[in-house]
Design an enzyme around this catalytic site. Structure first.
Site, mmCIF file in Angstrom:
data_model
loop_
_atom_site.group_PDB
_atom_site.id
_atom_site.type_symbol
_atom_site.label_atom_id
_atom_site.label_comp_id
_atom_site.label_asym_id
_atom_site.label_seq_id
_atom_site.Cartn_x
_atom_site.Cartn_y
_atom_site.Cartn_z
ATOM 1 N N ILE A 1 0.812 -1.223 0.000
ATOM 2 C CA ILE A 1 0.000 0.000 0.000
ATOM 3 C C ILE A 1 0.841 1.266 0.000
ATOM 4 O O ILE A 1 0.299 2.371 -0.054
ATOM 5 C CB ILE A 1 -0.955 0.037 1.217
ATOM 6 N N GLY A 2 2.156 1.156 0.045
ATOM 7 C CA GLY A 2 2.975 2.364 0.017
ATOM 8 C C GLY A 2 4.405 2.084 0.418
ATOM 9 O O GLY A 2 4.825 0.927 0.506
ATOM 10 N N GLY B 1 7.763 3.813 3.012
ATOM 11 C CA GLY B 1 8.144 4.736 4.060
ATOM 12 C C GLY B 1 9.604 5.098 3.954
ATOM 13 O O GLY B 1 10.243 4.889 2.921
ATOM 14 N N SER B 2 10.152 5.647 5.045
ATOM 15 C CA SER B 2 11.513 6.151 5.014
ATOM 16 C C SER B 2 12.556 5.057 4.892
ATOM 17 O O SER B 2 13.662 5.313 4.444
ATOM 18 C CB SER B 2 11.783 6.971 6.286
ATOM 19 N N PHE B 3 12.222 3.819 5.282
ATOM 20 C CA PHE B 3 13.232 2.783 5.172
ATOM 21 C C PHE B 3 12.712 1.488 4.570
ATOM 22 O O PHE B 3 13.385 0.468 4.579
ATOM 23 C CB PHE B 3 13.870 2.483 6.548
ATOM 24 N N GLY B 4 11.500 1.483 4.019
ATOM 25 C CA GLY B 4 11.008 0.243 3.447
ATOM 26 C C GLY B 4 9.635 0.362 2.849
ATOM 27 O O GLY B 4 9.089 1.456 2.704
ATOM 28 N N VAL B 5 9.068 -0.804 2.509
ATOM 29 C CA VAL B 5 7.762 -0.895 1.863
ATOM 30 C C VAL B 5 6.696 -1.171 2.916
ATOM 31 O O VAL B 5 6.944 -1.888 3.900
ATOM 32 C CB VAL B 5 7.770 -2.014 0.802
ATOM 33 N N VAL B 6 5.497 -0.610 2.717
ATOM 34 C CA VAL B 6 4.395 -0.765 3.665
ATOM 35 C C VAL B 6 3.353 -1.698 3.062
ATOM 36 O O VAL B 6 2.959 -1.553 1.899
ATOM 37 C CB VAL B 6 3.761 0.596 4.009
ATOM 38 N N ASP C 1 10.365 15.507 7.949
ATOM 39 C CA ASP C 1 9.853 15.042 6.655
ATOM 40 C C ASP C 1 8.340 15.220 6.579
ATOM 41 O O ASP C 1 7.601 14.297 6.219
ATOM 42 C CB ASP C 1 10.222 13.573 6.437
#
Length: 791
Positions: A487-488, A490-495, A616
């Site tokens: 679904i998206g 983030g700053s260090f990986g996939v959600v 951010d």
């Protein structure tokens, strides 16, 4: 305590005996019938001797009629614009440099008076209550519980005198100057205050002129040996001051490095004066004509007489003018509609009280030589005052003791590890719309900050409230991290969207897998940062951390699931961009979302211990839950902030292009104002529907920032040209709210952090904007949106 009560009693007694003070005019005009828009040297006035008290203006040798069929009471000018109150004070209209009108205020229940305009900001006092309303300012307006006897606006800030305490209160976008001026007047009881560029002058309760602030051009050098009530009017420019002598109406000016010579107006007497940036205009007593002079006036030091008709020396009001009498020729000047009151220029004896207060003999006013009996009367008066104060002090002490004994014994002390938030940040229900914070609640929030610091303590990396999950549990929850569940990012990986074994819907952020390279170290740092921060932060406008997983090289964080996704997708995703029926496509909802996000950031800056700078802030990090409540997410780049914005933190810049603070990016100087800049960009996204960086043409084109796109239009007062067409023109009760958001965003994206508002200021403005959407006491829009003639 006795000393304080005596001081208050003496001030109150002196105030009762003091006269109503003469009308005074500040930078750009304050509660008068003549005004200047100083950048274009436009001079406007309310025409006398006509049934319709219309406005006429002069600029570059031309006379312009303004709303010839409408009557006005007050007029005020700023940098490029001028504003006026229609007769009765129910409607406030403003005109831009092209004389295009817009309606700023419309409320048949609450009339306005004492209009004031400075650089851009507009303020007025509500008739009856005395509270102040302001428009086009970036920071918090005066609290609604404050009641003012006079207000004035200058370059970026406004000031007013409180009715009860006679203290000076200042506010506005230039907070540093506002705070400085307010602090300089803190020990002076005033009856009026007039604001200039970087200084302010006013009349004390004894009628003396006092000036405070910058003195670079000798603008504080009040004429030596000025007598009480010697001056009946004041007008302040950027670095000069002028006053009218009460005795004969002549004008005296000082400051401006000596360029404002009184010889220019020698032999001319005035009813009122008003100052521009570096010139002064006045209404003459002889024929009520307008003349102007000064180094910044097109005519230079020579007096210029403007070809305007006879101008009213004051507003025509429905009053008997009992204080100081009716102005000569009032009937003809007001054309039989109302009275023109004579300004009070000397002390007026107060009416005797209905019954003498106990223990306090009435003072003798007979101008006889001192005698033993008179000395005795004075002694009795002093004894009576001291006795009354002593009695009051004793009563207050007894009540205090009773209160302390009754409540202190049952006082509960909360020792929760997690900080709590009072006021609207914690108590407002989801989807609720709250009114602006009162000053008392703001003080409670600020005053409780030290208490929260003491009790919140520190948090370990693995906090008690964060559950620890196994990697296999999270893999099962996401169907082995399938693409369908993504679904998206983030700053260090996939959600991924997931469903735990107990039925809870969650969002799971999985760090990028790989060897212990620089990328892995960055992932580890971001993971630790989010876990450390979110495990101890609990606020309705921050995404809640459910748990975590550390399994060899795997780093995963588990959050509550935000059903309605990221704000970015609702504004910019291709699948949503053409949808006009989206819940987000209403001005009220967009303002509510911005307020939710601002409250979350304010919590990080003011109530987290230690403070946190997000670093951010962007629309993709503002998520919407099932109830459309906005929450700030992704703390992978967050840092513990300084105790104040003066404690700069030099650090390598990090963030997202289009949102990153230019000061931080260029100088590596990080403060909480860096988050303010990011939120300002988000506000511009909500207003325009544009991405932070977008292509100017339909089929490509040069990239452009939303800041460069929107700021010029806001400054020019052409906000309607940049609003997102999917939402449509604001309704009458939304227009003022939209403009308030626009001006707030304008100040948030200032290049220098010191010129940006605090998050507390932003929250207060957005709360007011949301309240405006829920009622109908104001509107701001361009002339094309709201027809002036409809009123």
């Amino acid at each position: 305590m006795t000393t304080v009560v005596v001081t208050v009693a003496v001030i109150a007694l002196f105030a009762a005996l003091s006269p109503p003070l003469p009308v005074v005019h500040g930078f750009g005009g304050s509660a008068t019938t003549i005004a200047v828009a100083y950048r274009s040297a436009t001079v406007c006035g309310v025409v006398a001797g006509q049934w319709t008290r219309r406005i006429q203006c002069w600029r570059n040798g031309q006379v312009i009629d303004i709303q010839p069929q409408v009557s006005f009471d007050y007029i005020a000018g700023g940098r490029d614009n001028f504003c006026a109150l229609r007769s009765g004070g129910l409607i406030l209209l403003c005109w831009d440099s092209n004389f295009v009108p817009k309606r700023v205020y419309n409320n048949k229940m609450t009339p306005l008076r004492d209009l004031s305009m400075g650089d851009d900001q507009i303020c007025a006092i509500t008739n009856g209550t005395g509270s102040a309303l302001c428009w086009r300012i970036s920071s918090r307006s005066p609290d609604g519980s404050d009641h003012f006897r006079s207000i004035s606006s200058g370059l970026g800030f406004s000031c007013g005198v409180l009715t009860n305490t006679h203290k000076v209160v200042c506010w506005g976008g230039n907070r540093a100057m506002a705070d400085q001026i307010q602090s300089l007047f803190v020990n002076v009881s005033m009856s009026s205050i007039i604001v200039g560029g970087s200084h302010a002058c006013g009349l004390t309760l004894t009628g003396l002129v006092v000036c405070k602030g910058s003195n670079e051009s000798a603008q504080l050098a009040v004429p030596f040996n000025s007598a009480p009530f010697e001056y009946s009017g004041l007008a302040l420019g950027a670095n000069h001051s002028c006053a009218i002598r009460s005795s004969n109406g002549s004008v005296v000016c000082w400051g401006g490095n000596g360029e404002f010579s009184s010889s220019a107006t020698e032999g001319i007497f005035f009813e009122s004066i008003v100052a521009g940036f570096n010139f002064t205009c006045g209404l003459t007593t002889s024929n009520l004509s307008v003349i102007c002079w000064g180094p910044g006036w097109p005519g230079g030091y020579n007096v210029s007489s403007l070809p305007l008709p006879k101008i009213l020396p004051g507003p025509c009001v429905q009053s008997t003018c009992s204080d100081c009498g009716i102005y000569p020729e009032s009937q003809s000047l007001c054309s039989g509609s109302g009275n023109l009151c004579r300004p009070c220029t000397s002390p007026v004896p107060a009416a005797p009280p209905a019954s003498p207060p106990p223990l306090v003999p009435q003072p003798t006013v007979t101008p006889a030589p001192a005698s033993p009996s008179k000395a005795l009367s004075k002694g009795l008066l002093a004894f009576g005052i001291v006795g009354s104060v002593g009695a009051v002090s004793c009563i207050c002490t007894i009540f205090y003791c009773l209160w302390a004994g009754g409540f202190c014994g049952n006082k509960k002390i909360h020792n929760s590890v997690q900080p709590t938030v009072t006021g609207s940040n914690s108590n407002a229900g989801q989807g609720s719309f709250t009114s602006p914070l009162s000053r008392s609640s703001t003080i409670r929030r600020q005053g409780s900050r030290a208490m929260r610091r003491q009790r919140s303590g520190t948090s370990s990396k693995h906090a008690d409230r964060a559950e620890e999950f196994s990697f296999s549990d999270l893999a099962a929850a996401t169907n082995n991290f399938s693409a369908e569940n993504k679904i998206g990012a983030g700053s260090f990986g996939v959600v991924y969207r997931g469903k735990l074994w107990d039925g809870r819907e969650v969002a799971i952020k999985r760090g990028e897998t790989g060897h212990k390279t620089k990328k892995f170290q960055e992932k580890e740092t971001a993971f630790d940062s989010e876990l450390a921060f979110l495990s101890r932060l609990h606020h309705k406008h921050l995404v809640r951390l459910v748990g975590y997983c550390e399994d060899r090289e795997e780093r995963l964080l588990v959050y509550e699931y935000m059903k309605n996704g990221a704000l970015y997708d609702h504004l910019h995703d291709k699948n949503n961009v053409e949808k006009r029926s989206s819940v987000v496509n209403s001005w009220k909802m967009r303002i509510k979302i911005s307020l939710d996000a601002a409250r979350g950031i304010e919590y990080l800056h003011n109530y987290a211990v230690p403070p946190i700078i997000h670093r951010d802030i962007k629309s993709s990090n503002i998520l919407l839950d099932a109830n459309w409540t906005a929450r700030v997410s992704d703390f992978g780049l967050s840092l513990m902030g300084p105790e104040s914005d003066k404690d700069y933190r030099p650090t390598k810049a990090a963030g997202t292009v289009g949102y990153i603070d230019p000061e931080y990016y260029g100088l590596n100087v990080l403060t909480s104002k860096s988050d303010v800049y990011g939120l300002g960009v988000v506000l511009l996204e909500l207003l325009t529907g544009k991405r932070a960086i977008f292509k100017t043409g339909e089929n490509g084109g040069a990239p452009m920032s939303v800041v460069d796109y929107a700021v010029p239009a806001i400054v020019a007062g052409e906000i309607g040209k940049i609003l997102d067409p999917r939402v449509g023109p604001p309704e009458v009760n939304e227009a003022e709210a939209v403009e308030l958001v626009a001006y707030t965003a304008l100040h948030c994206v200032n290049l220098e952090g010191k010129d940006r508002p605090t998050m507390t200021d932003i929250v207060a403005n957005l709360e007011r904007a949301l309240a405006l959407c829920s009622d109908s006491h104001g509107s701001i829009s361009s002339g094309s949106i709201i027809s002036i003639g409809s009123d």
